[in-house]
Design a protein around this motif. Structure first.
Motif, PDB file in Angstrom:
ATOM      1  N   HIS A 110      -2.706   6.692   4.581  1.00 45.25           N
ATOM      2  CA  HIS A 110      -2.539   8.111   4.261  1.00 45.25           C
ATOM      3  C   HIS A 110      -1.087   8.479   3.976  1.00 45.25           C
ATOM      4  CE1 HIS A 110      -6.734   8.615   5.254  1.00 45.25           C
ATOM      5  NE2 HIS A 110      -6.668   9.883   4.946  1.00 45.25           N
ATOM      6  N   LEU A 111      -0.144   7.584   4.301  1.00 46.58           N
ATOM      7  CA  LEU A 111       1.237   7.841   3.890  1.00 46.58           C
ATOM      8  C   LEU A 111       1.359   7.846   2.368  1.00 46.58           C
ATOM      9  CD1 LEU A 111       3.319   5.647   6.383  1.00 46.58           C
ATOM     10  CD2 LEU A 111       2.838   8.092   6.506  1.00 46.58           C
ATOM     11  N   SER A 112       0.423   7.195   1.680  1.00 45.44           N
ATOM     12  CA  SER A 112       0.475   7.169   0.219  1.00 45.44           C
ATOM     13  C   SER A 112       0.265   8.552  -0.381  1.00 45.44           C
ATOM     14  CB  SER A 112      -0.572   6.197  -0.332  1.00 45.44           C
ATOM     15  OG  SER A 112      -1.883   6.639  -0.023  1.00 45.44           O
ATOM     16  N   ARG A 113      -0.306   9.475   0.377  1.00 48.23           N
ATOM     17  CA  ARG A 113      -0.456  10.839  -0.133  1.00 48.23           C
ATOM     18  C   ARG A 113       0.896  11.529  -0.305  1.00 48.23           C
ATOM     19  NH1 ARG A 113      -5.904  13.593   2.521  1.00 48.23           N
ATOM     20  NH2 ARG A 113      -7.362  12.024   1.703  1.00 48.23           N
ATOM     21  N   LEU A 114       1.899  11.040   0.407  1.00 47.82           N
ATOM     22  CA  LEU A 114       3.225  11.649   0.308  1.00 47.82           C
ATOM     23  C   LEU A 114       3.980  11.152  -0.913  1.00 47.82           C
ATOM     24  CD1 LEU A 114       4.317  11.439   4.052  1.00 47.82           C
ATOM     25  CD2 LEU A 114       3.306  13.393   2.849  1.00 47.82           C
ATOM     26  N   SER A 115       3.952   9.824  -1.148  1.00 46.51           N
ATOM     27  CA  SER A 115       4.754   9.270  -2.247  1.00 46.51           C
ATOM     28  C   SER A 115       4.119   8.036  -2.863  1.00 46.51           C
ATOM     29  CB  SER A 115       6.160   8.933  -1.739  1.00 46.51           C
ATOM     30  OG  SER A 115       6.982   8.499  -2.782  1.00 46.51           O
ATOM     31  N   GLY A 116       2.798   7.923  -2.795  1.00 44.60           N
ATOM     32  CA  GLY A 116       2.125   6.802  -3.406  1.00 44.60           C
ATOM     33  C   GLY A 116       2.238   5.531  -2.590  1.00 44.60           C
ATOM     34  N   PRO A 117       1.829   4.397  -3.155  1.00 43.54           N
ATOM     35  CA  PRO A 117       1.859   3.127  -2.419  1.00 43.54           C
ATOM     36  C   PRO A 117       3.259   2.697  -2.029  1.00 43.54           C
ATOM     37  CG  PRO A 117       1.381   2.762  -4.753  1.00 43.54           C
ATOM     38  CD  PRO A 117       1.300   4.234  -4.523  1.00 43.54           C
ATOM     39  N   HIS A 142     -10.925   9.815   2.235  1.00 41.23           N
ATOM     40  CA  HIS A 142     -10.077   9.313   3.313  1.00 41.23           C
ATOM     41  C   HIS A 142     -10.035   7.788   3.342  1.00 41.23           C
ATOM     42  CE1 HIS A 142      -8.798  12.978   5.180  1.00 41.23           C
ATOM     43  NE2 HIS A 142     -10.018  13.410   5.371  1.00 41.23           N
ATOM     44  N   GLY A 143     -10.627   7.142   2.338  1.00 41.62           N
ATOM     45  CA  GLY A 143     -10.590   5.690   2.267  1.00 41.62           C
ATOM     46  C   GLY A 143     -11.676   4.990   3.052  1.00 41.62           C
ATOM     47  N   ARG A 144     -12.610   5.745   3.600  1.00 40.03           N
ATOM     48  CA  ARG A 144     -13.699   5.133   4.350  1.00 40.03           C
ATOM     49  C   ARG A 144     -14.765   4.609   3.377  1.00 40.03           C
ATOM     50  NH1 ARG A 144     -13.994  10.393   8.171  1.00 40.03           N
ATOM     51  NH2 ARG A 144     -14.208  11.235   6.063  1.00 40.03           N
ATOM     52  N   THR A 145     -15.162   3.361   3.572  1.00 39.57           N
ATOM     53  CA  THR A 145     -16.171   2.758   2.706  1.00 39.57           C
ATOM     54  C   THR A 145     -17.545   3.271   3.112  1.00 39.57           C
ATOM     55  OG1 THR A 145     -14.821   0.780   2.389  1.00 39.57           O
ATOM     56  CG2 THR A 145     -17.155   0.602   1.873  1.00 39.57           C
ATOM     57  N   VAL A 146     -18.134   4.096   2.260  1.00 40.12           N
ATOM     58  CA  VAL A 146     -19.440   4.682   2.541  1.00 40.12           C
ATOM     59  C   VAL A 146     -20.554   3.683   2.264  1.00 40.12           C
ATOM     60  CG1 VAL A 146     -21.010   6.571   1.939  1.00 40.12           C
ATOM     61  CG2 VAL A 146     -18.541   6.978   2.003  1.00 40.12           C
ATOM     62  N   TRP A 147     -20.374   2.905   1.199  1.00 40.18           N
ATOM     63  CA  TRP A 147     -21.387   1.922   0.824  1.00 40.18           C
ATOM     64  C   TRP A 147     -20.712   0.809   0.044  1.00 40.18           C
ATOM     65  CZ3 TRP A 147     -22.855   0.499  -4.219  1.00 40.18           C
ATOM     66  CH2 TRP A 147     -23.961  -0.371  -4.297  1.00 40.18           C
ATOM     67  N   LEU A 148     -21.168  -0.421   0.276  1.00 44.24           N
ATOM     68  CA  LEU A 148     -20.638  -1.588  -0.434  1.00 44.24           C
ATOM     69  C   LEU A 148     -21.801  -2.516  -0.735  1.00 44.24           C
ATOM     70  CD1 LEU A 148     -17.767  -2.431  -1.332  1.00 44.24           C
ATOM     71  CD2 LEU A 148     -17.683  -3.926   0.655  1.00 44.24           C
ATOM     72  N   PHE A 174      -7.847  -1.994  -3.590  1.00 42.94           N
ATOM     73  CA  PHE A 174      -7.129  -1.125  -4.515  1.00 42.94           C
ATOM     74  C   PHE A 174      -7.859   0.207  -4.701  1.00 42.94           C
ATOM     75  CE2 PHE A 174      -4.917  -4.972  -6.227  1.00 42.94           C
ATOM     76  CZ  PHE A 174      -3.623  -4.498  -6.058  1.00 42.94           C
ATOM     77  N   ASP A 175      -9.181   0.172  -4.778  1.00 46.90           N
ATOM     78  CA  ASP A 175      -9.934   1.418  -4.924  1.00 46.90           C
ATOM     79  C   ASP A 175      -9.739   2.322  -3.715  1.00 46.90           C
ATOM     80  OD1 ASP A 175     -10.827   0.699  -7.368  1.00 46.90           O
ATOM     81  OD2 ASP A 175     -12.912   0.421  -6.826  1.00 46.90           O
ATOM     82  N   VAL A 176      -9.664   1.712  -2.531  1.00 41.12           N
ATOM     83  CA  VAL A 176      -9.410   2.497  -1.321  1.00 41.12           C
ATOM     84  C   VAL A 176      -8.038   3.167  -1.409  1.00 41.12           C
ATOM     85  CG1 VAL A 176      -9.049   2.350   1.173  1.00 41.12           C
ATOM     86  CG2 VAL A 176     -10.957   1.118   0.115  1.00 41.12           C
ATOM     87  N   LEU A 177      -7.030   2.433  -1.864  1.00 40.90           N
ATOM     88  CA  LEU A 177      -5.695   3.006  -2.027  1.00 40.90           C
ATOM     89  C   LEU A 177      -5.703   4.184  -2.990  1.00 40.90           C
ATOM     90  CD1 LEU A 177      -3.448  -0.181  -2.177  1.00 40.90           C
ATOM     91  CD2 LEU A 177      -3.179   1.712  -0.571  1.00 40.90           C
ATOM     92  N   ARG A 178      -6.374   4.014  -4.141  1.00 46.77           N
ATOM     93  CA  ARG A 178      -6.406   5.079  -5.153  1.00 46.77           C
ATOM     94  C   ARG A 178      -7.144   6.313  -4.619  1.00 46.77           C
ATOM     95  NH1 ARG A 178      -3.839   1.259  -6.803  1.00 46.77           N
ATOM     96  NH2 ARG A 178      -2.451   2.457  -5.429  1.00 46.77           N
ATOM     97  N   ALA A 179      -8.201   6.106  -3.823  1.00 47.95           N
ATOM     98  CA  ALA A 179      -8.955   7.230  -3.280  1.00 47.95           C
ATOM     99  C   ALA A 179      -8.108   8.025  -2.285  1.00 47.95           C
ATOM    100  CB  ALA A 179     -10.237   6.730  -2.613  1.00 47.95           C
ATOM    101  N   VAL A 180      -7.388   7.309  -1.407  1.00 44.06           N
ATOM    102  CA  VAL A 180      -6.616   7.992  -0.368  1.00 44.06           C
ATOM    103  C   VAL A 180      -5.439   8.739  -0.973  1.00 44.06           C
ATOM    104  CG1 VAL A 180      -5.201   7.660   1.687  1.00 44.06           C
ATOM    105  CG2 VAL A 180      -7.324   6.375   1.414  1.00 44.06           C
ATOM    106  N   GLU A 181      -4.667   8.088  -1.828  1.00 40.75           N
ATOM    107  CA  GLU A 181      -3.451   8.717  -2.345  1.00 40.75           C
ATOM    108  C   GLU A 181      -3.744   9.951  -3.190  1.00 40.75           C
ATOM    109  OE1 GLU A 181      -1.926   5.384  -4.394  1.00 40.75           O
ATOM    110  OE2 GLU A 181      -2.856   5.881  -6.330  1.00 40.75           O
ATOM    111  N   SER A 182      -4.922  10.002  -3.813  1.00 40.04           N
ATOM    112  CA  SER A 182      -5.262  11.131  -4.678  1.00 40.04           C
ATOM    113  C   SER A 182      -6.213  12.120  -4.025  1.00 40.04           C
ATOM    114  CB  SER A 182      -5.884  10.618  -5.977  1.00 40.04           C
ATOM    115  OG  SER A 182      -7.034   9.836  -5.701  1.00 40.04           O
ATOM    116  N   ASP A 183      -6.689  11.817  -2.811  1.00 41.01           N
ATOM    117  CA  ASP A 183      -7.640  12.683  -2.120  1.00 41.01           C
ATOM    118  C   ASP A 183      -8.895  12.887  -2.966  1.00 41.01           C
ATOM    119  OD1 ASP A 183      -8.576  14.255  -0.007  1.00 41.01           O
ATOM    120  OD2 ASP A 183      -7.851  16.111  -0.927  1.00 41.01           O
TER     121      ASP A 183
END
Length: 519
Positions: free
Chosen positions: A155-162, A468-474, A441-450
């Protein structure tokens, strides 16, 4: 020691995901480059670290072999797979070599500037990763070591990305390296001849308490701040959205044959109708689901259009679309929204093309030496950077293939009104380990962009990730499947989406100020 450091960081990545190792894995590299007086030798150590780290994390590239089904001889197939792997591994390793040489030069020029050295080393690593993310090849950034499991830090990525995740990892390892230096001379270069030599410390492994406390405080601060961002819900869900996905599971070596085209057509048609019966608002297919040049008059594409017209639900189809108004025959790797009127309304063209697979870099020089691996006889060209994927259910944010590794491609789409993320990939012939990195990577993109993110692949892993990056289904890999996914459309703008990666320039600026002050 350097090789061990590379191994520790590599197994912190998916599919092993031993993410706690990333908080100490760089310490040996910091030790060695600081203790090495020769810049060239320190750069060689950095190169070695990169070869180990990227060599392990990118070993899946060798699964390009075999390519004999494309008419490539066995020896050439092995050579293509190995050369592709070595090239991208060397590209990442050269960046670490630059970092190692710079740290050695600074450490022995200003041995007393320990805190500035950590700041400068952090800024330089972040800058090199940002630079590499603007190149045709990028994978395995340090931020991926924390995905998909350490959600607080993500969630720190929401401040300034990865780059924010990379910064706290490099800084923490740097402080620990200073605090637990195994050799007393790591505190600085030898004393000038006019002064007596500095006596060795009685306990060389004894931590320098303030530095160790700073490292611990930085870790706690990062996790606390991430936890607060994780718990904060700025705006409730704007609107629910139901999308269906089809994981076709047609291997590339098969789907490029007439039998494979028919298999893909049958699988995607039956999956589409089954999802329509489940009440979805649109159906999404993977990258290159129908591996044909877009021509509404061809029998296969005409059949798809008739199916959509009859059932009345939009289909987002991965295919090769012609470039409007192009002077010569040119095509893009595209995701098209086909509506019941038989027209393609929404369109996203892949921006980050695969070198050698979809185009030949420096074609005038290499075109005679390298045969393209693309199944097309035409040119593939990149899409525009300012695209907007307008659909019947709202504006989406799209990434095709390995674009998931490029946060800079997602941020402008979100800031321009994108409400949800869809990534469409092939992922064949690569192993499950690569698929798990792609999911990270998809988790990162989801969290940083909300934003919620729906991943649709040909052979796996397809999945759904919340904001929030939680995997709902895989889904299961290498399996034909369909799935009805319920997600949310969101319109919030995180600091990263608003202002981009502001932390890296700030760290670079502070590093330059510290350097000028010392001079």
């Amino acid at each position: 020691m350097v090789a061990l450091s590379g191994v520790l960081m590599a197994i912190a990545l998916p599919p092993w995901s031993l993410w706690p190792l990333a908080w100490v894995g760089l310490v040996p590299l910091w030790w060695v480059v600081r203790a090495t007086p020769q810049v060239g030798l320190a750069a060689a150590y950095g190169l070695l670290w990169g070869l180990v780290y990227y060599g392990i994390s990118l070993a899946w590239i060798t699964h390009l072999h075999p390519l004999m089904w494309m008419g490539v001889p066995w020896g050439s197939s092995v050579a293509i797979a190995l050369s592709s792997w070595l090239f991208i591994v060397l590209w990442g390793s050269v960046c670490i070599a630059v970092w190692g040489g710079a740290i050695a030069w600074a450490a022995h020029r200003w041995p007393s500037r320990r805190f500035w050295l950590v700041l400068a080393g952090t800024a330089l690593w972040c800058a090199l990763e940002a630079l590499r993310n603007h190149s045709p090849l990028d994978w395995s950034p340090l931020s991926l070591t924390q995905s998909p499991n350490n959600l607080w830090i993500l969630h720190l990525s929401r401040l300034s990305g990865p780059g924010a995740i990379t910064a706290i990892l490099v800084a923490t390892n740097g402080l620990l390296a200073l605090a637990f230096s195994p050799v007393p001379t790591l505190l600085g270069s030898p004393s000038p001849p006019s002064h007596p030599p500095t006596p060795p410390l009685p306990y060389p492994l004894l931590p320098r308490r303030p530095l160790a406390l700073m490292a611990i405080a930085l870790v706690l601060l990062g996790h606390t701040l991430g936890a607060l961002l994780y718990a904060h819900e700025a705006v409730p869900a704007d609107q629910a959205l139901t999308l269906g996905l089809i994981q076709g599971n047609v291997p590339t070596r098969e789907k490029l044959t007439p039998q494979g085209v028919n298999q893909a057509l049958e699988g995607y048609t039956s999956g589409y109708r089954a999802l329509v019966a489940q009440g979805v608002e649109a159906v999404v297919t993977p990258e290159g689901a129908l591996p044909q040049l877009w021509n509404p008059n061809s029998p296969q594409i005409a059949a798809i259009l008739r199916t959509v017209e009859q059932d009345g639900v939009p289909l987002w189809l991965g295919t090769f679309a012609p470039v409007p108004g192009a002077g010569r025959q040119q095509y893009t790797q595209s995701l098209l929204e086909i509506r019941p009127d038989g027209q393609a309304h929404g369109r996203y063209d892949k921006v980050q093309l695969v070198p050698l697979g979809e185009y030949v870099p420096f074609e005038a020089v290499l075109g005679r030496l390298i045969s393209r691996l693309s199944p097309l006889d035409s040119y593939l060209v990149p899409g525009a950077a300012d695209q907007r994927f307008e659909t019947s259910v709202g504006q989406g944010v799209v990434g095709v293939c390995y674009e998931s590794a490029y946060s800079r491609l997602f941020r402008p789409q979100v800031s321009s009104g994108g409400e949800f993320i869809v990534t469409a990939s092939n992922n064949d012939p690569y192993p499950v380990g690569m698929m798990r990195q792609h999911h990270g990577f998809d988790v990162l993109r989801a969290v940083e962009s909300d934003r919620w993110a729906l991943r649709v692949t040909n052979t796996g892993l397809s999945g759904l990730v919340d904001h929030h990056g939680r995997t709902v289904w895989l889904g299961e890999p290498h399996t034909y499947l369909i799935h009805r996914a319920e997600l949310e459309r969101r319109q919030t703008l995180t600091p990263y989406i608003r202002w981009g990666d502001w932390l890296t320039p700030l760290l670079l600026g502070l590093g330059v100020l510290g350097w000028r002050d010392r001079r």
